[in-house]
Design a protein around this motif. Structure first.
Motif, PDB file in Angstrom:
ATOM      1  N   THR A 260       1.126  -1.380   0.136  1.00  0.00           N
ATOM      2  CA  THR A 260      -0.253  -0.025  -0.409  1.00  0.00           C
ATOM      3  C   THR A 260       0.747   0.914  -0.105  1.00  0.00           C
ATOM      4  O   THR A 260       1.750   1.129   0.841  1.00  0.00           O
ATOM      5  N   PRO A 261       0.981   1.988  -0.924  1.00  0.00           N
ATOM      6  CA  PRO A 261       1.428   3.251  -1.178  1.00  0.00           C
ATOM      7  C   PRO A 261       0.920   4.212  -0.090  1.00  0.00           C
ATOM      8  O   PRO A 261       0.005   4.490   0.172  1.00  0.00           O
ATOM      9  N   VAL A 262       2.158   5.117   0.580  1.00  0.00           N
ATOM     10  CA  VAL A 262       1.727   6.205   1.354  1.00  0.00           C
ATOM     11  C   VAL A 262       2.088   6.990   0.043  1.00  0.00           C
ATOM     12  O   VAL A 262       3.280   6.980  -0.406  1.00  0.00           O
ATOM     13  N   TYR A 263       0.631   7.806  -0.018  1.00  0.00           N
ATOM     14  CA  TYR A 263       0.902   9.170  -0.516  1.00  0.00           C
ATOM     15  C   TYR A 263       1.977  10.243  -0.206  1.00  0.00           C
ATOM     16  O   TYR A 263       1.474  10.339   1.123  1.00  0.00           O
TER      17      TYR A 263
ATOM     18  N   ARG B 196      -1.988   8.917  -6.701  1.00  0.00           N
ATOM     19  CA  ARG B 196      -2.909   8.113  -6.894  1.00  0.00           C
ATOM     20  C   ARG B 196      -3.151   7.136  -8.225  1.00  0.00           C
ATOM     21  O   ARG B 196      -3.647   5.592  -8.492  1.00  0.00           O
ATOM     22  N   LEU B 197      -3.397   8.167  -8.931  1.00  0.00           N
ATOM     23  CA  LEU B 197      -3.049   6.860 -10.691  1.00  0.00           C
ATOM     24  C   LEU B 197      -1.477   5.773 -10.545  1.00  0.00           C
ATOM     25  O   LEU B 197      -2.318   5.053 -11.656  1.00  0.00           O
TER      26      LEU B 197
ATOM     27  N   LYS C 238      -0.246   4.503  -8.026  1.00  0.00           N
ATOM     28  CA  LYS C 238       0.018   3.977  -7.349  1.00  0.00           C
ATOM     29  C   LYS C 238       1.503   4.469  -6.137  1.00  0.00           C
ATOM     30  O   LYS C 238       1.721   3.245  -6.531  1.00  0.00           O
TER      31      LYS C 238
ATOM     32  N   VAL D  85       1.480   0.854 -11.615  1.00  0.00           N
ATOM     33  CA  VAL D  85       0.020   0.705 -12.556  1.00  0.00           C
ATOM     34  C   VAL D  85       0.983   0.540 -14.095  1.00  0.00           C
ATOM     35  O   VAL D  85       1.535   1.686 -13.894  1.00  0.00           O
TER      36      VAL D  85
ATOM     37  N   HIS E 213      -0.695   0.459 -16.859  1.00  0.00           N
ATOM     38  CA  HIS E 213      -1.367   1.728 -17.171  1.00  0.00           C
ATOM     39  C   HIS E 213      -1.088   2.981 -17.175  1.00  0.00           C
ATOM     40  O   HIS E 213      -1.155   3.031 -16.299  1.00  0.00           O
TER      41      HIS E 213
ATOM     42  N   TYR F   8      -3.047   6.292 -17.321  1.00  0.00           N
ATOM     43  CA  TYR F   8      -3.956   7.138 -18.018  1.00  0.00           C
ATOM     44  C   TYR F   8      -4.111   8.373 -18.137  1.00  0.00           C
ATOM     45  O   TYR F   8      -2.736   8.650 -18.464  1.00  0.00           O
TER      46      TYR F   8
ATOM     47  N   TYR G  86      -8.894  13.806 -14.335  1.00  0.00           N
ATOM     48  CA  TYR G  86      -8.867  12.741 -13.671  1.00  0.00           C
ATOM     49  C   TYR G  86     -10.585  13.116 -12.483  1.00  0.00           C
ATOM     50  O   TYR G  86     -10.940  12.921 -12.000  1.00  0.00           O
TER      51      TYR G  86
ATOM     52  N   PRO H 252     -14.376  13.011 -13.908  1.00  0.00           N
ATOM     53  CA  PRO H 252     -15.450  11.413 -13.444  1.00  0.00           C
ATOM     54  C   PRO H 252     -15.221  11.572 -12.077  1.00  0.00           C
ATOM     55  O   PRO H 252     -16.030  10.745 -11.277  1.00  0.00           O
ATOM     56  N   ARG H 253     -14.180  11.830 -11.322  1.00  0.00           N
ATOM     57  CA  ARG H 253     -13.809  11.818  -9.767  1.00  0.00           C
ATOM     58  C   ARG H 253     -15.502  12.537  -9.020  1.00  0.00           C
ATOM     59  O   ARG H 253     -16.259  11.720  -8.333  1.00  0.00           O
TER      60      ARG H 253
END
Lengths: 484, 59
Positions: A17-20, A94-95, A97, A165, A167, A169, A235, A238-239
């Motif tokens: 789990t990454p920490v942003y 986030r995109l 990760k 990830v 791909h 985005y 981004y 859509p969110r």
């Protein structure tokens, strides 16, 4: 700090789990709000000066010629720049990760960029300028911009290299075009031979200088005020709408067609100049073709709300975004039209151009930014916005303000363009005294001031709202909502 | 207009360079559109469109 460090692993999960790094997002966010107020306030001051000249105070430092570049640099590079960085640092992690490549580079980028803005705010009122539009800053600041931009590029592409990830985005592609193209544009347009610490001579001369300048100038619009904001749109819209973009495949065509066409459009600033006619026509044709990808992007944004238009009634964040995309559509129709030689002959040097720029800047860049910020604040600060009704007030103040502004400038510009060229029956200029036409602009200039002031008041309400939210009077966001 | 710029202008107005470039760019555009809209990639791009909803990290 090790960018790869991970949170405590859940007992069952093997996934990392990454920490942003949201601290840097908050820093850019704060800078965004501060510079928005400064840049827009200076805009209102110079709008007042145009309507009522004594507002220049009779001091060299506060005259229009020095404050106007301060306004453009503040809103473009300080406000819009920090908005882009806020959104890019937030959404890229986030995109993909993963945490940003290097926290120290993030901080150098942040403080370096703010230092550049402060240097601009000191040198421009002192009259230190290279006199190239949107590239006024003197050579030592240009060098600093280059260094900081390289730091940003290493940090950004480093993050891409360690993504989790596969791909990338579509938003990431728009960000990439921003990082790469601005570097190329800034370096080549700023090439100059320094003479003293504050003076330099451009390496280009005459028409070549003009062509390079407008290749840069128009792509500052294309790659500083358009592509990164389209990335943000892909981004955050859509969110906010809670549904994926209307057509991902269209977004791919949109991206490549847009970046391919934009880079050629600059010569439309030089119609009827000494630039060879074929080069003028080339710029004009590419500008007209730009309508297609621009509207492809606009439709992709608007159609994302297909089946969810009812949300627009209650959600002011979506209102900001939809109005932004609509203004994007309007100004990307107006721009190609104005690049047609005959239309440019009427519009060039009039206030119509100012109206066009501001329908893009206030309507598109400003509104998509406000929408993004209102969406982001509860998520990164963990508190609901303190005054939800103010968000709606801000929306209406800004929207009505833009309409007043652009309508006033359209009317003023058409009047100027038509009266300058009007010929009487004897074949003489119908309005031989230039100043007579200028004096007739006054009511439109006051109307523009009112529109601009409304836009600024909306931004002040946003700043107060955020301040009170973050200072602790906002209701804490429920954990489930925050993670969403 | 000096000889060099005249020659450059005539090359371009002569049209074959421009014609070939326009043709090439058109081919690129059509090929790229066919690639993006190929039914083979439909599912892959639909997954890609959902990427913003899977941020799964800790703030």
């Amino acid at each position: 700090m090790d960018p790869d460090r991970t949170a405590t692993q859940p007992a069952t999960g093997a996934a990392v789990t990454p920490v942003y790094d949201d601290a840097v997002v908050k820093m850019f966010f704060t800078a965004t709000v501060v510079w928005a107020l400064v840049g827009m306030l200076v805009g209102v001051i110079i709008a007042l000066q145009l309507a009522w000249w004594p507002a220049n105070l009779g001091l060299p430092w506060t005259t229009f010629g020095r404050l106007r570049p301060l306004h453009t640099n503040a809103v473009i590079f300080a406000f819009a720049g920090n908005v882009c960085f806020t959104g890019i640092y937030h959404s890229t992690q986030r995109l993909l990760k993963t945490r940003m490549f290097n926290d120290t580079l993030s901080r150098i980028h942040f403080w370096g960029w703010q230092g550049i803005i402060v240097a601009a705010a000191v040198t421009l009122p002192l009259g230190l300028t290279q006199a190239k539009e949107y590239a006024e800053l003197i050579w030592p600041i240009d060098v600093a911009i280059t260094v900081i931009w390289v730091v940003f590029a290493i940090n950004f592409f480093g993050t891409l290299a360690r993504r989790r990830v596969k791909h990338m985005y579509v938003a990431i592609w728009f960000y990439m075009s921003f990082v790469l193209t601005i570097a190329v544009l800034h370096i080549f347009n700023s090439l100059a031979i320094p003479a003293t610490l504050v003076r330099s001579y451009p390496v280009y001369a005459g028409m070549t200088d003009a062509l390079v300048q407008w290749w840069y100038g128009h792509n500052a619009v294309g790659f500083f005020l358009t592509t990164p904001f389209l990335g943000l749109m892909y981004y955050y819209l859509p969110r906010a709408a809670e549904r994926p973009v209307y057509s991902y495949r269209l977004s791919i065509i949109h991206f490549w067609a847009l970046v391919f066409l934009y880079i050629w459009a600059g010569p439309h600033h030089l119609l009827y100049s000494a630039l060879p006619e074929w080069a003028q026509t080339l710029g004009m044709v590419f500008s007209i073709m730009l309508l297609a990808p621009s509207w492809g992007g606009m439709l992709n944004g608007l159609l994302t709300l297909k089946g969810a238009w009812n949300k627009l009634r209650s959600d002011p964040i979506l209102k900001f975004m939809v109005v932004a995309v609509s203004f994007y559509g309007m100004s990307t129709f107006e721009g190609p039209m104005m690049s047609i030689r005959a239309v440019s002959g009427l519009a060039h040097y009039t206030n119509w151009v100012i109206g066009h720029v501001h329908s893009g800047a206030l309507g598109w860049v400003g509104m998509i930014s406000f929408g993004m910020l209102y969406w982001m604040v509860p998520r990164i600060f963990g508190r609901e916005v303190r005054h939800p009704t103010w968000v709606s007030h801000h929306f209406w103040l800004a929207t009505i303000g833009i309409v007043l502004y652009t309508v006033a400038m359209w009317a003023a510009g058409l009047m100027e363009g038509l009266q300058w060229r009007a010929i009487n029956d004897a074949g003489q200029l119908a309005n031989p005294i230039f100043l007579d036409i200028t004096a007739r602009l006054e009511p439109f200039l006051w109307l523009r001031l009112i529109g601009g002031t409304m836009y600024l008041v909306g931004a002040i309400m946003m700043a107060i709202n955020f301040w009170q939210t973050i200072r602790g009077s906002g209701r804490p966001v429920e954990a489930a909502a925050r993670a969403a | 207009m000096n000889t060099v710029t005249r020659a450059a202008a005539e090359t371009i107005q002569g049209g074959w360079v421009l014609g070939v470039m326009t043709g090439l760019f058109l081919v690129f555009f059509v090929a790229w559109t066919v690639w993006a809209y190929s039914p083979k990639r439909k599912a892959q791009f639909e997954d890609a469109a959902r990427l913003p909803f899977a941020d799964g990290g800790i703030e």
